[in-house]
Write a protein that holds these residues in place. Structure first.
Motif, PDB file in Angstrom:
ATOM      1  N   GLU A 131       0.821  -1.220   0.000  1.00 40.13           N
ATOM      2  CA  GLU A 131       0.000   0.000   0.000  1.00 40.13           C
ATOM      3  C   GLU A 131       0.852   1.265   0.000  1.00 40.13           C
ATOM      4  OE1 GLU A 131      -2.801  -0.419   3.224  1.00 40.13           O
ATOM      5  OE2 GLU A 131      -3.722  -2.197   2.310  1.00 40.13           O
ATOM      6  N   ARG A 183       0.323   4.110  -2.865  1.00 38.16           N
ATOM      7  CA  ARG A 183       0.122   5.550  -2.630  1.00 38.16           C
ATOM      8  C   ARG A 183       1.137   6.384  -3.407  1.00 38.16           C
ATOM      9  NH1 ARG A 183      -1.321   3.816   2.311  1.00 38.16           N
ATOM     10  NH2 ARG A 183       0.751   3.948   3.238  1.00 38.16           N
ATOM     11  N   THR A 241      -4.772   2.620  -7.246  1.00 32.75           N
ATOM     12  CA  THR A 241      -5.886   2.290  -6.344  1.00 32.75           C
ATOM     13  C   THR A 241      -6.112   0.775  -6.324  1.00 32.75           C
ATOM     14  OG1 THR A 241      -7.576   2.432  -8.073  1.00 32.75           O
ATOM     15  CG2 THR A 241      -7.006   4.493  -6.898  1.00 32.75           C
ATOM     16  N   LYS A 242      -6.837   0.320  -5.315  1.00 32.92           N
ATOM     17  CA  LYS A 242      -7.151  -1.105  -5.215  1.00 32.92           C
ATOM     18  C   LYS A 242      -7.957  -1.569  -6.423  1.00 32.92           C
ATOM     19  CE  LYS A 242      -6.880  -1.469  -0.207  1.00 32.92           C
ATOM     20  NZ  LYS A 242      -7.526  -1.863   1.040  1.00 32.92           N
ATOM     21  N   THR A 245      -3.780  -6.584  -0.582  1.00 31.54           N
ATOM     22  CA  THR A 245      -2.865  -5.480  -0.265  1.00 31.54           C
ATOM     23  C   THR A 245      -2.370  -5.665   1.166  1.00 31.54           C
ATOM     24  OG1 THR A 245      -4.603  -3.995   0.521  1.00 31.54           O
ATOM     25  CG2 THR A 245      -4.050  -3.905  -1.837  1.00 31.54           C
TER      26      THR A 245
END
Length: 145
Positions: free
Chosen positions: A105, A109, A114-115, A124
């Motif tokens: 993660e 970022r 994004t997921k 994640t």
């Protein structure tokens, strides 16, 4: 004298037979050791990605019950991003075999991923390095790829 000779002969016979006795092979146990392996993937090199897929398939062929997690972070993140992944079909096939792919993660970022952009069934983890260290503390084998 005869008694002494008989006792010595008996002693040597017993000593010799125990020296040359065969040791029975250990019986195989039905329990098989489950191998647990965590891979550290941080390279953007697609040749390394292809090599990783081959290696993972080889392990699952030899040890079908092996638990494997591939932690992806840094420059390797595109491996797990829809539309950018070099090997999405290979990843899907490996997931069916039980291989877990984990995206960092922190890297997501930093790279604004994004997921929803990740390939299906990719998990994640808060920090890739933290995940790797935790697995090692739990006794997992570590492979840097």
């Amino acid at each position: 004298m005869k008694l002494k000779l008989m006792l010595m002969l008996t002693f040597f016979t017993l000593a010799a037979s125990s020296t040359f006795a065969q040791v029975a092979p250990k019986a195989k146990t039905e329990q098989t050791k489950v191998h647990r392996i965590v891979y550290d993937m941080s390279a953007a090199d697609t040749a390394q990605h292809a090599g990783l897929m081959r290696q993972l398939n080889n392990i699952k062929r030899g040890w079908p019950e092996a638990q494997i997690e591939v932690v992806v972070h840094g420059k390797a993140m595109d491996l797990l991003v829809t539309g950018k992944s070099y090997k999405p079909d290979a990843i899907k096939e490996l997931q069916v075999k039980g291989v877990v792919f984990a995206a960092c993660e922190n890297t997501m970022r930093a790279r604004k991923v994004t997921k929803e952009q990740l390939l299906p069934n990719v998990i994640t983890v808060p920090m890739g390095i933290g995940e790797i260290i935790t697995k090692q503390e739990e006794g997992w084998g570590y492979i840097k790829y």
